[in-house]
Design an enzyme around this catalytic site. Structure first.
Site, PDB file in Angstrom:
ATOM      1  N   ILE A   1     -10.434  -4.222  -0.948  1.00  0.00           N
ATOM      2  CA  ILE A   1     -11.664  -3.990  -1.698  1.00  0.00           C
ATOM      3  C   ILE A   1     -12.736  -3.320  -0.822  1.00  0.00           C
ATOM      4  CG2 ILE A   1     -12.857  -6.179  -1.205  1.00  0.00           C
ATOM      5  CD1 ILE A   1     -13.391  -6.417  -4.231  1.00  0.00           C
TER       6      ILE A   1
ATOM      7  N   GLY B   1     -11.086 -12.588  13.228  1.00  0.00           N
ATOM      8  CA  GLY B   1     -11.513 -11.775  12.100  1.00  0.00           C
ATOM      9  C   GLY B   1     -10.879 -12.117  10.773  1.00  0.00           C
ATOM     10  N   GLN B   2     -10.072 -13.169  10.734  1.00  0.00           N
ATOM     11  CA  GLN B   2      -9.456 -13.527   9.449  1.00  0.00           C
ATOM     12  C   GLN B   2     -10.501 -14.168   8.541  1.00  0.00           C
ATOM     13  OE1 GLN B   2      -5.975 -16.093   9.647  1.00  0.00           O
ATOM     14  NE2 GLN B   2      -5.565 -15.866   7.456  1.00  0.00           N
ATOM     15  N   SER B   3     -10.567 -13.681   7.317  1.00  0.00           N
ATOM     16  CA  SER B   3     -11.543 -14.211   6.360  1.00  0.00           C
ATOM     17  C   SER B   3     -10.888 -14.780   5.110  1.00  0.00           C
ATOM     18  CB  SER B   3     -12.552 -13.122   5.971  1.00  0.00           C
ATOM     19  OG  SER B   3     -11.899 -12.021   5.393  1.00  0.00           O
TER      20      SER B   3
ATOM     21  N   HIS C   1      -1.706 -12.065   5.491  1.00  0.00           N
ATOM     22  CA  HIS C   1      -1.647 -10.702   4.961  1.00  0.00           C
ATOM     23  C   HIS C   1      -1.561  -9.693   6.088  1.00  0.00           C
ATOM     24  CE1 HIS C   1      -5.843 -11.985   5.366  1.00  0.00           C
ATOM     25  NE2 HIS C   1      -6.114 -10.740   5.736  1.00  0.00           N
ATOM     26  N   LEU C   2      -0.881  -8.611   5.808  1.00  0.00           N
ATOM     27  CA  LEU C   2      -0.843  -7.455   6.696  1.00  0.00           C
ATOM     28  C   LEU C   2      -1.828  -6.434   6.166  1.00  0.00           C
ATOM     29  CD1 LEU C   2       1.980  -8.843   7.159  1.00  0.00           C
ATOM     30  CD2 LEU C   2       2.931  -6.539   7.392  1.00  0.00           C
ATOM     31  N   HIS C   3      -2.622  -5.868   7.076  1.00  0.00           N
ATOM     32  CA  HIS C   3      -3.417  -4.698   6.733  1.00  0.00           C
ATOM     33  C   HIS C   3      -2.587  -3.468   7.111  1.00  0.00           C
ATOM     34  CE1 HIS C   3      -7.465  -6.776   6.557  1.00  0.00           C
ATOM     35  NE2 HIS C   3      -6.806  -7.649   7.304  1.00  0.00           N
TER      36      HIS C   3
HETATM   37  P1  5GP Z   1      -9.009 -10.575   6.854  1.00  0.00           P
HETATM   38  O1  5GP Z   1     -10.443 -10.430   7.266  1.00  0.00           O
HETATM   39  O2  5GP Z   1      -8.738 -11.989   6.387  1.00  0.00           O
HETATM   40  O3  5GP Z   1      -8.009 -10.126   7.874  1.00  0.00           O
HETATM   41  O4  5GP Z   1      -8.776  -9.607   5.637  1.00  0.00           O
HETATM   42  C1  5GP Z   1      -9.145  -9.945   4.343  1.00  0.00           C
HETATM   43  C2  5GP Z   1      -9.316  -8.648   3.602  1.00  0.00           C
HETATM   44  O5  5GP Z   1      -9.318  -8.933   2.235  1.00  0.00           O
HETATM   45  C3  5GP Z   1     -10.618  -7.929   3.919  1.00  0.00           C
HETATM   46  O6  5GP Z   1     -10.333  -6.645   4.434  1.00  0.00           O
HETATM   47  C4  5GP Z   1     -11.333  -7.874   2.576  1.00  0.00           C
HETATM   48  O7  5GP Z   1     -12.014  -6.659   2.376  1.00  0.00           O
HETATM   49  C5  5GP Z   1     -10.216  -8.071   1.589  1.00  0.00           C
HETATM   50  N1  5GP Z   1     -10.569  -8.735   0.349  1.00  0.00           N
HETATM   51  C6  5GP Z   1     -11.312  -9.855   0.218  1.00  0.00           C
HETATM   52  N2  5GP Z   1     -11.409 -10.211  -1.074  1.00  0.00           N
HETATM   53  C7  5GP Z   1     -10.726  -9.284  -1.777  1.00  0.00           C
HETATM   54  C8  5GP Z   1     -10.478  -9.103  -3.178  1.00  0.00           C
HETATM   55  O8  5GP Z   1     -10.890  -9.883  -4.024  1.00  0.00           O
HETATM   56  N3  5GP Z   1      -9.727  -8.034  -3.539  1.00  0.00           N
HETATM   57  C9  5GP Z   1      -9.234  -7.161  -2.615  1.00  0.00           C
HETATM   58  N4  5GP Z   1      -8.508  -6.144  -3.079  1.00  0.00           N
HETATM   59  N5  5GP Z   1      -9.450  -7.295  -1.289  1.00  0.00           N
HETATM   60  C10 5GP Z   1     -10.190  -8.342  -0.874  1.00  0.00           C
END
Ligand code: 5GP
Length: 111
Positions: A29, A90-92, A97-99
């Protein structure tokens, strides 16, 4: 329940770019590159460090799915996979999940 589980369960409508028995993929997103796709296992694993030997096949399948998705986006020769493990890294969202990042130069070391 995490937002990603709701996406897996189709409670939140999301454009699914790839799906198989083990995982789904959809656009981030808040994209950090022209191509920024999240690949998530259907199994709920909060973070990589909480996976174990029983997840070996699943973890491999996530990477193979990443290959396919990169190929689908004509970027098989230049992409980066990132897994943020833990809030301090940085995990939120606490569903593994893999980016998949591509479509611009990717510098090293990462931030
Ligand atoms: P993290 O920070 O945990 O590695 O990555 C989480 C990712 O999920 C972030 O890049 C964030 O932009 C994305 N994200 C969070 N909420 C949503 C959502 O509701 N839909 C989508 N498509 N991405 C999301």
């Amino acid at each position: 329940m995490t937002i990603f589980k709701k996406i897996i369960d189709k409670e939140i409508p999301t454009d699914i770019l790839y799906e198989d028995d083990f995982c789904i993929a959809f656009n981030d997103i808040n994209p950090q590159a022209p191509i920024h796709i999240l690949i998530i296992p259907k199994k709920e694993i909060p973070q990589l460090s909480l996976s174990d030997d029983n997840d070996s096949e699943l973890l491999g399948k996530l990477l193979i799915a990443a290959n396919k998705i990169a190929e689908d986006h004509d970027t098989k020769d230049a992409f980066r996979i990132v897994i943020n493990n833990g809030a301090k890294a940085g995990q939120s969202v606490f569903h593994l999940h893999l980016h998949l990042l591509a479509g611009r130069p990717l510098s090293w070391p990462p931030g």
